[in-house]
Design an enzyme around this catalytic site. Structure first.
Site, PDB file in Angstrom:
ATOM      1  N   ASP A 212       2.760  -2.476  12.093  1.00 49.61           N
ATOM      2  CA  ASP A 212       3.951  -2.877  11.322  1.00 49.61           C
ATOM      3  C   ASP A 212       4.957  -1.736  11.306  1.00 49.61           C
ATOM      4  OD1 ASP A 212       1.546  -2.016   9.338  1.00 49.61           O
ATOM      5  OD2 ASP A 212       3.432  -1.091   8.747  1.00 49.61           O
ATOM      6  N   ASP A 214       6.154  -0.509   8.491  1.00 47.70           N
ATOM      7  CA  ASP A 214       6.114  -0.088   7.090  1.00 47.70           C
ATOM      8  C   ASP A 214       7.187  -0.878   6.320  1.00 47.70           C
ATOM      9  OD1 ASP A 214       4.769   1.387   5.141  1.00 47.70           O
ATOM     10  OD2 ASP A 214       6.318   2.893   5.107  1.00 47.70           O
TER      11      ASP A 214
HETATM   12  N1  LIG Z   1       2.514   0.661   6.706  1.00 44.73           N
HETATM   13  C1  LIG Z   1       1.315   1.237   6.540  1.00 44.73           C
HETATM   14  N2  LIG Z   1       1.147   2.209   5.627  1.00 44.73           N
HETATM   15  C2  LIG Z   1      -0.071   2.781   5.476  1.00 44.73           C
HETATM   16  N3  LIG Z   1      -1.165   2.445   6.165  1.00 44.73           N
HETATM   17  C3  LIG Z   1      -1.022   1.476   7.076  1.00 44.73           C
HETATM   18  N4  LIG Z   1      -1.921   0.930   7.920  1.00 44.73           N
HETATM   19  C4  LIG Z   1      -1.288  -0.018   8.625  1.00 44.73           C
HETATM   20  N5  LIG Z   1       0.020  -0.112   8.266  1.00 44.73           N
HETATM   21  C5  LIG Z   1       0.205   0.823   7.304  1.00 44.73           C
END
Ligand SMILES: Nc1ncnc2[nH]cnc12
Ligand SMILES: CSC[C@H]1O[C@H](OP(=O)(O)O)[C@H](O)[C@@H]1O
Length: 290
Positions: A212, A214
Site C-alpha cells: 500500500d 500508507d
Molecule cells: N502502511 C503500513 N504501515 C505499517 N506497516 C505496514 N505493513 C504494510 N503496510 C503498512
C-alpha cells in the site's frame, strides 16, 4: 542432515514455504521463552533451511508482542548464519508501488519500549549498526529478485525502512514526516530482528514487499487491512520465488559477512566478570568467546 545455515522469517501473508521438502517441526525452547511458532526445518531444492512464521502461522501475535529474542535465539541455536526476512510494508515513495519489492539498507526506529538486545544482567556489549543489514546478503536478494523479471514489478535496491510501533497505521502527519526524512517504506517488525541478529552474529537482510501507499498519497485511499490483504497473496507468491532463488545462490556461494564477527570487539565486560547464569543464558551466542 548438515547444520541449517539459512533461516527464513516469513511475515504477514507468508506463513509457509510451499516448496519446502522433508519438513520437520521443531519446538525450540529458549531462555527468552518460546518463539512465535515451531521452526520448520526442511530443504529447499536440496538446501537445508529453517522457516519461522513471524506472527505465528495463524497470525496471532501483534508486532508489539513478538518474541524477537526467542525467534533469533532459536534460529541461532539451530546453527543459522543467514536470515532472510520477508515483510509486508507500506510505501512512502511514489516510485515504490504496491507489489514492488524493496531491499532496504537503513532503518529508523519509531518503536517504543521494545527489548532489542540480548545483553544486560552483568554483560555489556555494543554492536556496530551503521549498516544495519548485511550488504552481501542484500545484494543476493536484490539480484535474485531482479533475475526473476516479474511482470510489472520493480525491484528497488536500498531504501530506508521506518519501523513503527503499531498496531494502528500512521497518521497522515506522521506519514508526511517520514517522507520528509526521505524514508522509503514503513513496517512494524524488522528493526528489532536486525539488531538481535547482529548481536547473535547472524547476517540479516530484508525482502520488503509493498502492499500500500500508507496514507500520504493524494490519489490513493489510506491503508486498510483489506487493502493490505488484497496484495498479500500475490506478494507471498512472489516472495517465495525470490527467497527460493536467493537460497539457491546463497548455498552455492555463501558470502563473508562482517555480521559473523559482530561481537569480536563489542563485548566490554571481561568475561570472567560475567555471572555464570548470564553466560549460561547466552551460551549459544557467546560460545565462540567463552
Ligand atoms: N502502511 C503500513 N504501515 C505499517 N506497516 C505496514 N505493513 C504494510 N503496510 C503498512
Ligand atoms: C498486515 S499489515 C501490518 C503488519 O504487516 C507487516 O508485518 P511483517 O513485517 O511481519 O510482514 C507490518 O510490519 C505489520 O506488522
Amino acid at each position: 542432515m548438515s547444520p541449517v545455515k539459512i533461516g527464513i522469517i516469513g511475515g504477514s501473508g507468508l506463513y509457509k514455504m510451499e516448496a519446502l521438502k522433508a519438513v520437520e517441526e521443531i519446538q525450540v525452547d529458549t531462555p527468552f521463552g518460546p518463539p512465535s511458532d515451531a521452526l520448520i526445518q526442511g530443504n529447499l531444492d536440496g538446501t537445508p533451511v529453517v522457516f519461522l512464521a513471524r506472527h505465528n502461522r495463524h497470525h496471532t501475535i501483534l508486532p508489539t508482542e513478538l518474541p524477537f529474542r526467542a525467534n533469533i535465539y532459536a534460529m541461532k541455536s539451530l546453527g543459522v548464519e543467514y536470515i532472510i526476512s520477508a515483510s509486508a510494508v507500506g510505501s512512502l515513495k511514489a516510485a515504490a508501488k504496491p507489489l514492488d519489492m524493496v531491499i532496504p539498507d537503513q532503518f529508523i526506529d519509531r518503536t517504543r519500549n521494545r527489548i532489542s538486545t540480548f545483553f544486560g544482567e552483568g554483560i555489556v556489549a555494543h554492536i556496530t549498526f551503521g549498516d544495519p543489514v548485511c550488504p552481501q546478503l542484500s545484494q543476493i536478494i536484490t539480484e535474485s529478485a531482479q533475475s526473476l523479471q516479474l511482470d510489472g514489478i520493480d525491484v528497488h535496491a536500498g531504501g530506508t525502512y521506518v519501523c513503527m510501533e503499531g498496531p494502528a497505521f500512521s497518521t497522515k502527519a506522521e506519514s508526511h514526516l517520514y517522507r520528509s526524512w526521505d524514508a522509503t517504506i514503513i513496517g512494524m517488525t524488522n528493526l528489532q530482528e536486525a539488531k538481535l541478529a547482529r548481536e547473535a552474529e547472524i547476517a540479516y537482510a530484508t525482502l520488503a514487499l509493498v502492499t500500500d501507499y500508507d496514507c500520504w498519497h493524494p490519489d490513493h485511499d489510506s491503508v486498510t487491512v483489506e487493502m493490505v490483504i488484497g496484495n498479500l497473496h500475490k506478494n507471498a507468491e512472489n516472495a517465495q520465488k525470490v527467497v527460493r532463488e536467493a537460497v539457491r545462490r546463497l548455498s552455492h556461494n555463501p558470502p563473508e559477512s562482517d555480521a559473523h564477527n559482530a561481537l569480536k570487539y563489542g563485548i566490554l565486560t571481561p568475561l570472567d566478570q560475567v555471572p555464570d547464569a548470564t553466560k549460561q543464558k547466552l551460551q549459544c551466542i557467546l560460545a565462540k568467546y567463552l
